[in-house]
Design a protein around this motif. Structure first.
Motif, PDB file in Angstrom:
ATOM      1  N   THR A 107     102.464 103.673  81.679  1.00 40.48           N
ATOM      2  CA  THR A 107     101.252 103.728  80.755  1.00 40.48           C
ATOM      3  C   THR A 107      99.999 102.902  81.398  1.00 40.48           C
ATOM      4  N   ALA A 108      98.790 103.229  80.693  1.00 40.83           N
ATOM      5  CA  ALA A 108      97.554 102.400  81.340  1.00 40.83           C
ATOM      6  C   ALA A 108      98.083 100.865  80.955  1.00 40.83           C
ATOM      7  N   GLU A 109      98.634 100.480  80.031  1.00 38.01           N
ATOM      8  CA  GLU A 109      98.884  99.261  79.899  1.00 38.01           C
ATOM      9  C   GLU A 109      99.861  98.617  80.888  1.00 38.01           C
ATOM     10  N   ASP A 110     100.755  99.394  81.363  1.00 40.45           N
ATOM     11  CA  ASP A 110     101.801  98.909  82.388  1.00 40.45           C
ATOM     12  C   ASP A 110     100.998  98.725  83.774  1.00 40.45           C
ATOM     13  N   ILE A 111     100.110  99.583  83.722  1.00 39.12           N
ATOM     14  CA  ILE A 111      99.557  99.511  85.421  1.00 39.12           C
ATOM     15  C   ILE A 111      98.410  98.470  85.095  1.00 39.12           C
ATOM     16  N   ARG A 112      97.970  98.054  83.926  1.00 41.67           N
ATOM     17  CA  ARG A 112      96.877  96.917  83.736  1.00 41.67           C
ATOM     18  C   ARG A 112      97.519  95.628  83.878  1.00 41.67           C
ATOM     19  N   ARG A 113      98.923  95.574  83.364  1.00 41.94           N
ATOM     20  CA  ARG A 113      99.469  94.076  83.224  1.00 41.94           C
ATOM     21  C   ARG A 113      98.976  93.254  83.942  1.00 41.94           C
ATOM     22  N   GLU A 114      98.693  92.156  83.666  1.00 39.15           N
ATOM     23  CA  GLU A 114      98.395  90.947  84.400  1.00 39.15           C
ATOM     24  C   GLU A 114      99.392  89.795  84.300  1.00 39.15           C
ATOM     25  N   PRO A 115      99.608  89.252  85.440  1.00 37.69           N
ATOM     26  CA  PRO A 115      98.780  89.145  86.573  1.00 37.69           C
ATOM     27  C   PRO A 115      98.823  90.038  87.657  1.00 37.69           C
ATOM     28  N   ARG A 116      99.754  90.855  87.357  1.00 39.19           N
ATOM     29  CA  ARG A 116     100.140  91.788  88.550  1.00 39.19           C
ATOM     30  C   ARG A 116      99.073  92.792  89.123  1.00 39.19           C
ATOM     31  N   ARG A 117      98.379  93.121  88.153  1.00 33.47           N
ATOM     32  CA  ARG A 117      97.004  94.149  88.400  1.00 33.47           C
ATOM     33  C   ARG A 117      95.885  93.380  89.410  1.00 33.47           C
ATOM     34  N   ALA A 118      95.578  92.257  88.872  1.00 33.94           N
ATOM     35  CA  ALA A 118      94.578  91.782  89.597  1.00 33.94           C
ATOM     36  C   ALA A 118      95.182  90.805  90.866  1.00 33.94           C
ATOM     37  N   ASN A 119      96.306  90.815  90.808  1.00 36.44           N
ATOM     38  CA  ASN A 119      96.927  90.110  92.161  1.00 36.44           C
ATOM     39  C   ASN A 119      96.975  91.329  93.274  1.00 36.44           C
ATOM     40  N   ALA A 120      97.516  92.502  92.754  1.00 35.62           N
ATOM     41  CA  ALA A 120      97.591  93.493  93.590  1.00 35.62           C
ATOM     42  C   ALA A 120      96.079  93.825  94.085  1.00 35.62           C
ATOM     43  N   ASN A 121      95.319  93.980  93.253  1.00 34.96           N
ATOM     44  CA  ASN A 121      93.807  94.576  93.641  1.00 34.96           C
ATOM     45  C   ASN A 121      93.433  93.323  94.635  1.00 34.96           C
ATOM     46  N   LEU A 122      93.670  91.966  94.454  1.00 32.63           N
ATOM     47  CA  LEU A 122      93.202  91.109  95.431  1.00 32.63           C
ATOM     48  C   LEU A 122      93.730  91.319  96.759  1.00 32.63           C
ATOM     49  N   VAL A 123      94.926  91.347  96.723  1.00 31.53           N
ATOM     50  CA  VAL A 123      95.845  91.429  97.961  1.00 31.53           C
ATOM     51  C   VAL A 123      95.188  92.671  99.006  1.00 31.53           C
ATOM     52  N   TRP A 124      95.192  93.797  97.939  1.00 35.20           N
ATOM     53  CA  TRP A 124      94.699  95.205  98.595  1.00 35.20           C
ATOM     54  C   TRP A 124      93.484  95.003  99.257  1.00 35.20           C
ATOM     55  N   SER A 125      92.700  94.214  98.873  1.00 28.46           N
ATOM     56  CA  SER A 125      91.261  94.024  99.365  1.00 28.46           C
ATOM     57  C   SER A 125      91.445  93.712 100.755  1.00 28.46           C
ATOM     58  N   TYR A 126      92.333  93.113 101.246  1.00 29.07           N
ATOM     59  CA  TYR A 126      92.532  92.611 102.433  1.00 29.07           C
ATOM     60  C   TYR A 126      93.353  93.692 103.405  1.00 29.07           C
ATOM     61  N   CYS A 127      93.348  94.835 102.739  1.00 21.32           N
ATOM     62  CA  CYS A 127      94.201  95.917 103.472  1.00 21.32           C
ATOM     63  C   CYS A 127      93.740  96.477 104.967  1.00 21.32           C
ATOM     64  N   ASP A 128      92.421  96.235 105.371  1.00 20.46           N
ATOM     65  CA  ASP A 128      91.820  96.589 106.538  1.00 20.46           C
ATOM     66  C   ASP A 128      91.357  95.344 107.409  1.00 20.46           C
ATOM     67  N   VAL A 129      91.932  94.285 106.981  1.00 23.66           N
ATOM     68  CA  VAL A 129      91.713  93.223 107.793  1.00 23.66           C
ATOM     69  C   VAL A 129      92.649  93.222 109.075  1.00 23.66           C
ATOM     70  N   THR A 130      91.820  93.209 110.213  1.00 27.22           N
ATOM     71  CA  THR A 130      92.547  93.023 111.310  1.00 27.22           C
ATOM     72  C   THR A 130      93.225  91.511 111.706  1.00 27.22           C
TER      73      THR A 130
END
Length: 197
Positions: A107-130
């Motif tokens: 559900t939307a609630e499952d996907i937005r569950r914190e801190p997982r969502r914020a952590n995943a988004n933060l980690v993913w923001s580095y996906c193109d870092v060499t």
């Protein structure tokens, strides 16, 4: 709620380390679920099945398949569900059953569950870092020699976080994204799928 207008008529493709093919993403909730699955150490691979044959009919199923250690699951992201008539829905369910895909309802609630969502988004923001090869080898060797350890001392450099997060995106290390917000005490361990145990 997710902004469904943002997804109307838009199909992006999600391709990353764990995907076996490009996956069409027609809704932001599906993209968030794919990012989280890509960073989940239990997920072996992510596939896409566009259609399947049921009896004599070719049925569009548009299924994202997440392969966990215990088998494949059809990723059923509630906010991203396609509208289908009763007959098409029935044929799709038969096709999924014949493919032996169990539903994984998010559900939307499952996907937005914190801190997982914020952590995943933060980690993913580095996906193109060499990552310089020397630093990558150094971090991997430290984790191989010392075993799982907190993020803080991992690289024995002033700021290991960007490098470790990029390594997590590359499926070389895993971070605990669900227990607490990412910090210097977050546990870092080598990825089993990358051949390290």
């Amino acid at each position: 709620m997710y902004d469904t207008k943002e997804a109307e008529g838009l199909t992006a493709l999600f391709v990353w380390i764990k995907t076996t093919t490009a996956i069409p993403v027609r809704h932001p909730a599906l993209r968030d679920a794919l990012v989280q699955a890509s960073l989940d150490p239990r997920v072996r691979s992510i596939d896409y099945v566009a259609s399947a044959r049921v009896a004599l009919a070719q049925v569009t199923i548009d299924a994202v398949v997440v392969n966990y250690e215990d088998g494949p699951y059809f990723l059923d992201v509630v906010p991203a569900r396609r509208m289908r008539d009763l007959e098409d829905e029935g044929l799709m369910l038969i096709a999924l059953s014949e493919l032996q895909l169990k539903p994984l309802v998010l559900t939307a609630e499952d996907i937005r569950r914190e801190p997982r969502r914020a952590n995943a988004n933060l980690v993913w923001s580095y996906c193109d870092v060499t990552i310089p090869i020397g630093l990558r080898i150094r971090i991997m060797q430290i984790l191989l020699d010392e075993g799982p350890m907190p993020l803080g001392p991992t690289a024995q450099v002033s700021d290991p976080a960007p490098t470790v997060m990029a390594l997590a995106c590359a499926n070389l290390v895993h971070l605990d994204l669900s227990a607490q917000p990412l910090s210097l005490t977050t546990l870092v361990q080598l990825s089993k799928q990358a051949g390290y145990e």
